[in-house]
Structure formats: structure tokens, C-alpha cells
Write a protein that holds these residues in place. Sequence first.
Motif, PDB file in Angstrom:
ATOM      1  N   GLY A  20       0.812  -1.215   0.000  1.00 29.39           N
ATOM      2  CA  GLY A  20       0.000   0.000   0.000  1.00 29.39           C
ATOM      3  C   GLY A  20       0.844   1.262   0.000  1.00 29.39           C
ATOM      4  O   GLY A  20       0.345   2.347   0.286  1.00 29.39           O
ATOM      5  N   LEU A  21       2.124   1.132  -0.347  1.00 28.86           N
ATOM      6  CA  LEU A  21       3.051   2.272  -0.305  1.00 28.86           C
ATOM      7  C   LEU A  21       3.656   2.550  -1.669  1.00 28.86           C
ATOM      8  O   LEU A  21       3.732   1.666  -2.522  1.00 28.86           O
ATOM      9  CB  LEU A  21       4.200   1.951   0.665  1.00 28.86           C
ATOM     10  CG  LEU A  21       3.822   1.668   2.111  1.00 28.86           C
ATOM     11  CD1 LEU A  21       5.027   1.137   2.867  1.00 28.86           C
ATOM     12  CD2 LEU A  21       3.284   2.926   2.773  1.00 28.86           C
ATOM     13  N   ASP A  22       4.118   3.776  -1.834  1.00 29.85           N
ATOM     14  CA  ASP A  22       4.945   4.103  -2.995  1.00 29.85           C
ATOM     15  C   ASP A  22       6.363   3.694  -2.613  1.00 29.85           C
ATOM     16  O   ASP A  22       7.038   4.389  -1.851  1.00 29.85           O
ATOM     17  CB  ASP A  22       4.875   5.597  -3.308  1.00 29.85           C
ATOM     18  CG  ASP A  22       5.686   5.965  -4.539  1.00 29.85           C
ATOM     19  OD1 ASP A  22       6.543   5.165  -4.979  1.00 29.85           O
ATOM     20  OD2 ASP A  22       5.480   7.075  -5.059  1.00 29.85           O
ATOM     21  N   ILE A  23       6.802   2.544  -3.101  1.00 30.88           N
ATOM     22  CA  ILE A  23       8.076   1.974  -2.675  1.00 30.88           C
ATOM     23  C   ILE A  23       9.270   2.836  -3.070  1.00 30.88           C
ATOM     24  O   ILE A  23      10.360   2.655  -2.536  1.00 30.88           O
ATOM     25  CB  ILE A  23       8.254   0.534  -3.192  1.00 30.88           C
ATOM     26  CG1 ILE A  23       8.223   0.490  -4.726  1.00 30.88           C
ATOM     27  CG2 ILE A  23       7.193  -0.373  -2.575  1.00 30.88           C
ATOM     28  CD1 ILE A  23       8.527  -0.869  -5.313  1.00 30.88           C
ATOM     29  N   ARG A  24       9.067   3.783  -3.959  1.00 32.43           N
ATOM     30  CA  ARG A  24      10.159   4.677  -4.374  1.00 32.43           C
ATOM     31  C   ARG A  24      10.476   5.720  -3.316  1.00 32.43           C
ATOM     32  O   ARG A  24      11.482   6.409  -3.409  1.00 32.43           O
ATOM     33  CB  ARG A  24       9.791   5.371  -5.692  1.00 32.43           C
ATOM     34  CG  ARG A  24       9.544   4.385  -6.829  1.00 32.43           C
ATOM     35  CD  ARG A  24       8.897   5.051  -8.005  1.00 32.43           C
ATOM     36  NE  ARG A  24       7.592   5.584  -7.587  1.00 32.43           N
ATOM     37  CZ  ARG A  24       6.795   6.285  -8.361  1.00 32.43           C
ATOM     38  NH1 ARG A  24       7.145   6.573  -9.590  1.00 32.43           N
ATOM     39  NH2 ARG A  24       5.638   6.721  -7.909  1.00 32.43           N
ATOM     40  N   THR A  25       9.628   5.849  -2.295  1.00 30.98           N
ATOM     41  CA  THR A  25       9.814   6.888  -1.279  1.00 30.98           C
ATOM     42  C   THR A  25      10.236   6.339   0.080  1.00 30.98           C
ATOM     43  O   THR A  25      10.244   7.077   1.055  1.00 30.98           O
ATOM     44  CB  THR A  25       8.510   7.696  -1.110  1.00 30.98           C
ATOM     45  OG1 THR A  25       7.490   6.818  -0.628  1.00 30.98           O
ATOM     46  CG2 THR A  25       8.073   8.329  -2.423  1.00 30.98           C
ATOM     47  N   LEU A  26      10.586   5.070   0.148  1.00 30.26           N
ATOM     48  CA  LEU A  26      10.980   4.464   1.417  1.00 30.26           C
ATOM     49  C   LEU A  26      12.402   4.875   1.801  1.00 30.26           C
ATOM     50  O   LEU A  26      13.139   5.439   1.000  1.00 30.26           O
ATOM     51  CB  LEU A  26      10.874   2.937   1.328  1.00 30.26           C
ATOM     52  CG  LEU A  26       9.456   2.403   1.086  1.00 30.26           C
ATOM     53  CD1 LEU A  26       9.483   0.893   0.885  1.00 30.26           C
ATOM     54  CD2 LEU A  26       8.539   2.776   2.234  1.00 30.26           C
ATOM     55  N   ALA A  27      12.788   4.548   3.028  1.00 30.37           N
ATOM     56  CA  ALA A  27      14.123   4.906   3.536  1.00 30.37           C
ATOM     57  C   ALA A  27      15.235   4.209   2.760  1.00 30.37           C
ATOM     58  O   ALA A  27      16.367   4.679   2.735  1.00 30.37           O
ATOM     59  CB  ALA A  27      14.223   4.565   5.016  1.00 30.37           C
TER      60      ALA A  27
END
Length: 139
Positions: free
Chosen positions: A43-50
Motif C-alpha cells: 500500500g506504499l509508494d516503494i520509491r519513497t521508502l528509507a
Amino acid sequence: MSEPRAEAYPALWPVPTRWSDDDTAYAAYFATAVGGWLMASTGLDIRTLAAVAVVAESACRFVRDIAFPDQLHVGLSVDHLDDDRVEYALAIFREDPDGDLEVAATGRLVHRYVDPVTRQPAPIPPEIRSAALLLTEPV
């Protein structure tokens, strides 16, 4: 070596063909399916993770032709998971006229996780690790 069956993969992600894709886009199908499945399952935009994934390695074994307007599904499974790396085992399945799935290619994709700024190795984000663990055993 026997061909894989769709049932051996914990997830199947639909990937439509495009007119220009005849026999040329297998690696892109693999990357699209992995990225799409990760975004849908977290459910996340994986491009914006840490930490973000970079493709460290990829391979493809051609089995049979695909062509527009074939309907495809990519089988996703995780073969290996460690601190900063996920190794996916993948297969592209073509839907035949009866709706049965026949393998068109098999492959692997290795993601290494890095800090998005420094590009230095970084731990796999917990959300990605949880999603990857879902792909470690067939359904």
C-alpha cells in the motif's frame, strides 16, 4: 529441467502486452510485476521508502513466443532474502484461448537495497521484508 507451473508461485501479477513487445520485453515484465506487486501488497509508494531497490542482477530463459494481444501473468516467488538483498524467481505465463496458463519465460531478478541519497547499501525496509516473506512459500 521441467517447466514451472503457475501454481508454484505464491502470487501472479497480470501484465498486458503492448504492440511493440513481441519477444523483447521480458525483463521489463519481470520488473513491472515485482514493483507493482510490492506497491499493491504494501500500500506504499516503494520509491519513497528509507531504502530503495536497484536491480543488481537479472536473467531470463526464453521458452516460447509471446505477441500482442496476449494476456500475460508473471509468477513471483522469493528464493533468497537477507539484510539488503531479495532474489526473486519469476516466470511469465501466457494465457491460451482456453484460459490455461503456459510458461513463456523464466527468470530471476535480484534487488539490492540502498540509501536513496548516498546509494550505499541499506537494510530492506520492514514493509518490503514483510511483503517478500509472503512470496517465500507457494500458496
